[in-house]
Design a protein around this motif. Structure first.
Motif, short mmCIF file in Angstrom:
data_model
loop_
_atom_site.label_atom_id
_atom_site.label_comp_id
_atom_site.label_asym_id
_atom_site.label_seq_id
_atom_site.Cartn_x
_atom_site.Cartn_y
_atom_site.Cartn_z
N GLU A 92 0.80 -1.22 0.00
CA GLU A 92 0.00 0.00 0.00
C GLU A 92 0.84 1.27 0.00
N ASN A 93 2.12 1.15 -0.31
CA ASN A 93 3.00 2.32 -0.39
C ASN A 93 3.61 2.39 -1.78
N PRO A 94 2.87 2.91 -2.75
CA PRO A 94 3.34 2.90 -4.14
C PRO A 94 4.48 3.88 -4.38
N ALA A 95 5.22 3.62 -5.45
CA ALA A 95 6.28 4.54 -5.87
C ALA A 95 5.64 5.82 -6.41
N PRO A 96 6.40 6.92 -6.49
CA PRO A 96 5.86 8.19 -7.00
C PRO A 96 5.25 8.02 -8.40
N GLY A 97 4.09 8.65 -8.60
CA GLY A 97 3.40 8.57 -9.87
C GLY A 97 2.38 7.46 -9.97
N TRP A 98 2.38 6.56 -9.00
CA TRP A 98 1.47 5.42 -8.99
C TRP A 98 0.45 5.58 -7.88
N TRP A 101 -1.27 -1.40 -8.49
CA TRP A 101 -0.73 -0.05 -8.65
C TRP A 101 -1.07 0.42 -10.04
N ARG A 102 -1.44 1.71 -10.15
CA ARG A 102 -1.87 2.22 -11.45
C ARG A 102 -1.22 3.58 -11.73
N ALA A 103 -0.84 3.78 -13.01
CA ALA A 103 -0.27 5.07 -13.45
C ALA A 103 -0.92 5.46 -14.76
N SER A 104 -1.07 6.76 -14.97
CA SER A 104 -1.69 7.23 -16.21
C SER A 104 -0.67 7.25 -17.33
N LEU A 105 -1.14 7.00 -18.56
CA LEU A 105 -0.26 7.06 -19.72
C LEU A 105 0.26 8.48 -19.93
#
Length: 253
Positions: free
Chosen positions: A67-73, A82-86
């Motif tokens: 529950e601690n995602p990397a920056p941008g996610w 984990w999800r990031a926008s295109l």
């Protein structure tokens, strides 16, 4: 959809047109952005079982919730996704010097959420493709070609065993695995072995030995394997029951 349970130097965006090219570039960039963000925050890259490339986002299906995602996610499903926008990935920082964390990603097909890629390295044993034999072998051939050319698998050896010659395959073709037994314990980081049928005899002995290595350098895919950790059933209608998702996956031509 719910989750149950070769020149790497050119990172420019592809020219418009090819879905395979643009999809591979986007997935590669997403993985590199993830790796770069994790390194910057001195945290490990999470274990990922699958990647879903959608029309607006890339989603990572984690094998262990985090529950601690990397920056941008952003985090969903209590840390399982984990999800990031295109849009963000187009300008996200990437460090090409960092090693590829998921060199064994292969495209399985399409779901309602987008294109699904599986990380074969997360199978702690043999992977069996079964159901319609010809479609299963076609899927194995497709994986072999992609692994031999994808930007994230540049350091991986790809060995096919028992397949008919394929001019589009740039890896190693052998009739029996035992033919290259002397090279299997070299210093390379490992390989993917793809069998046109069930490994037998001395080939099976070699497979069991390689899969038993503590470092887990090897992944093995076989058509109609008797014992397997993952079983993917390919139907005559071109869909795949993964046993890992709550929906079938549609094979891409």
């Amino acid at each position: 959809m719910k989750w149950l349970g070769r020149s790497p130097g050119d990172r420019r965006a592809p020219e418009p047109g090819s879905y395979e090219q643009s999809g591979a570039w986007t997935v590669d960039r997403a993985i590199r952005a993830l790796t770069t963000g994790c390194a910057a925050h001195q945290r490990p890259v999470p274990a990922v079982g699958a990647v879903v490339l959608g029309p607006e986002t890339v989603a990572l299906r984690l094998t262990t919730p985090d529950e601690n995602p990397a920056p941008g996610w952003t985090v969903e499903e209590h840390g399982r996704t984990w999800r990031a926008s295109l849009r963000w990935l187009q300008t996200a920082a990437v460090d090409d010097r960092l090693p590829e964390p998921f060199p064994l990603l292969v495209s399985l097909g399409m779901t309602d959420d987008g294109r699904l890629l599986l990380n074969l390295a997360e199978a702690a044993g043999m992977i069996s493709l079964e159901g319609d034999t010809e479609l299963a072998r076609g899927l194995a051939r497709s994986w072999a070609r992609r692994l031999a050319t994808s930007p994230w698998a540049a350091a991986i050896r790809v060995i096919r065993v028992g397949f008919e010659p394929d001019p589009d395959f740039t890896g190693l073709d052998v009739a029996r695995l035992i033919e290259v037994a002397a090279t299997l314990d070299g210093p390379e980081p490992g390989a993917v072995l793809l069998f046109a049928g069930q490994p037998l005899g001395r080939d099976l002995h070699q497979v069991d030995r390689l899969l038993g290595e503590p470092a887990r350098r090897w992944s093995v895919v076989a058509v109609d394997a008797a014992e397997a950790t993952w079983r993917f059933v390919v139907g005559v209608d071109g869909t795949v029951d993964t046993g890992l998702l709550d929906e079938h996956v549609r094979l891409r031509p």
